[in-house]
Design a protein around this motif. Structure first.
Motif, short mmCIF file in Angstrom:
data_model
loop_
_atom_site.label_atom_id
_atom_site.label_comp_id
_atom_site.label_asym_id
_atom_site.label_seq_id
_atom_site.Cartn_x
_atom_site.Cartn_y
_atom_site.Cartn_z
N UNK A 1 0.76 -1.21 0.01
CA UNK A 1 0.11 0.14 0.12
C UNK A 1 0.94 0.99 -0.17
N UNK A 2 0.53 2.28 -0.95
CA UNK A 2 1.20 3.35 -0.84
C UNK A 2 0.58 4.63 -0.14
N UNK A 3 1.21 5.13 1.03
CA UNK A 3 0.54 6.05 1.93
C UNK A 3 0.82 7.56 1.46
N UNK A 4 1.81 7.96 0.54
CA UNK A 4 2.08 9.03 0.28
C UNK A 4 2.28 10.34 1.24
N UNK A 5 2.84 9.63 2.25
CA UNK A 5 3.22 10.87 3.39
C UNK A 5 2.38 11.26 4.10
N UNK A 228 -5.82 -2.51 6.03
CA UNK A 228 -7.14 -2.24 6.52
C UNK A 228 -6.89 -1.30 7.75
N UNK A 229 -5.97 -1.72 8.63
CA UNK A 229 -5.66 -0.99 9.73
C UNK A 229 -5.03 0.58 9.26
N UNK A 230 -4.43 0.70 8.28
CA UNK A 230 -3.62 1.77 7.64
C UNK A 230 -4.94 2.76 7.13
N UNK A 231 -5.94 2.35 6.75
CA UNK A 231 -7.14 3.18 6.40
C UNK A 231 -7.79 3.69 7.39
N UNK A 234 -5.97 6.60 8.83
CA UNK A 234 -5.83 7.67 7.84
C UNK A 234 -6.74 8.78 7.86
N UNK A 235 -6.55 9.97 7.34
CA UNK A 235 -7.54 11.04 7.34
C UNK A 235 -8.88 10.47 6.56
N UNK A 236 -8.64 9.54 5.60
CA UNK A 236 -10.30 9.42 5.17
C UNK A 236 -11.02 8.58 6.29
N UNK A 237 -10.68 7.99 7.33
CA UNK A 237 -11.50 7.27 8.23
C UNK A 237 -11.92 8.25 9.19
#
Length: 276
Positions: A1-5, A228-231, A234-237
């Motif tokens: 997965x790419x997190x883009x900083x 899934x954890x990363x999401x 993330x700000x999107x969650x």
């Protein structure tokens, strides 16, 4: 997965991060620019390799030895975070262990350890994490499909996972005013050391026969759970809290009779052709 900083300047603590899902998550957050506290119990070499991997992809890592099965271990872990950074953005309760035995074979020490290793570190950890999240934050706990399904030898661990999911809901309610989201991630059959150990229990079903029942027809990967954890971190969650996300390839939605046990004309074709 790419997190883009997107995790730049974030401080994340992951328990049990020297292997499996914890390791995959640590690398993913590091790729997104996070500073990741890699908690481990005893294998310093593995933990240091995780830290090296985090730094290779642009993040910062810190390996911290602490046995979260003990109250003292939880407190010492968060004290180190407080001393090093003075704050925390993400707390992921990942470390787990359990006795795979039938209920009548469980001893009191098995029950004590199930609680001490799986549930207590999550609750005590959250109590320690919240004061460090003065700018808001995210808490995620690892669960499993044994929290809502029953299968052989999993009672001691599955019941603790069910309790974790309940605590997720209560924490979400109490911590929302502090801008802290609390969620769970429930994994199914995930290719890991734990899966190997579970399917090594004498008398348990052959794992290949179980994969036939999974709609995706394979085990999940540690990286897929980490994503899934990363999401959820993330700000999107931002508007998701009090939930448990299921990552199981569809396992929890199926019931007998299974398609794998059907025959023509009901058995599924290799791939639909579109022709009628």
């Amino acid at each position: 997965m790419t997190c883009g900083g997107q995790f730049q300047n974030k401080v994340a603590l992951i328990t049990g991060a020297s292997r499996g899902i914890g390791r995959a998550l640590a690398h993913t957050l590091g790729r997104g620019g996070a500073t990741v506290v890699v908690n481990y119990k005893k294998n310093t070499d593995l933990a240091e390799k995780v830290v090296a991997g985090i730094e290779e992809v642009g993040g910062r890592g810190l390996a911290v030895q602490a046995d979260v099965e003990t109250v003292e271990g939880v407190h010492s872990l968060f004290a180190r975070v407080r001393d090093e950074f003075g704050r925390l953005d993400h707390f992921v309760s990942n470390a787990a262990a359990g006795a795979f035995k039938n209920i009548l074979d469980l001893k009191s020490h098995h029950l004590d350890r199930s609680y001490a290793m799986n549930l207590r570190p999550f609750v005590l950890g959250a109590q320690q994490a919240v004061p460090l999240m003065d700018a808001g934050g995210r808490i995620v706990a690892l669960s499993s499909y044994g929290s809502t399904r029953a299968f052989p030898t999993y009672a001691a661990l599955g019941s603790m996972k069910a309790a974790i999911e309940s605590w997720v809901r209560y924490m979400a309610l109490e911590f929302a005013p502090y801008s802290i989201n609390v969620n769970g991630v429930s994994g199914g059959l995930i290719d890991s050391d734990s899966l190997e150990y579970f399917y090594g229990v004498p008398g348990i079903a052959d794992r290949a026969s179980v994969f036939d029942r999974v709609p995706k027809q394979r085990p999940g990967t540690a990286q897929e759970v980490a994503d899934a954890i990363t999401f959820l971190l993330s700000p999107g969650a931002e508007y998701i809290t009090g939930q448990t996300m299921v990552v199981d390839g569809g396992l929890s939605v199926v019931a007998p009779p299974f398609f794998a046990d059907t025959s023509a004309p009901l058995s599924l074709p290799a791939h639909p052709t579109g022709e009628k």
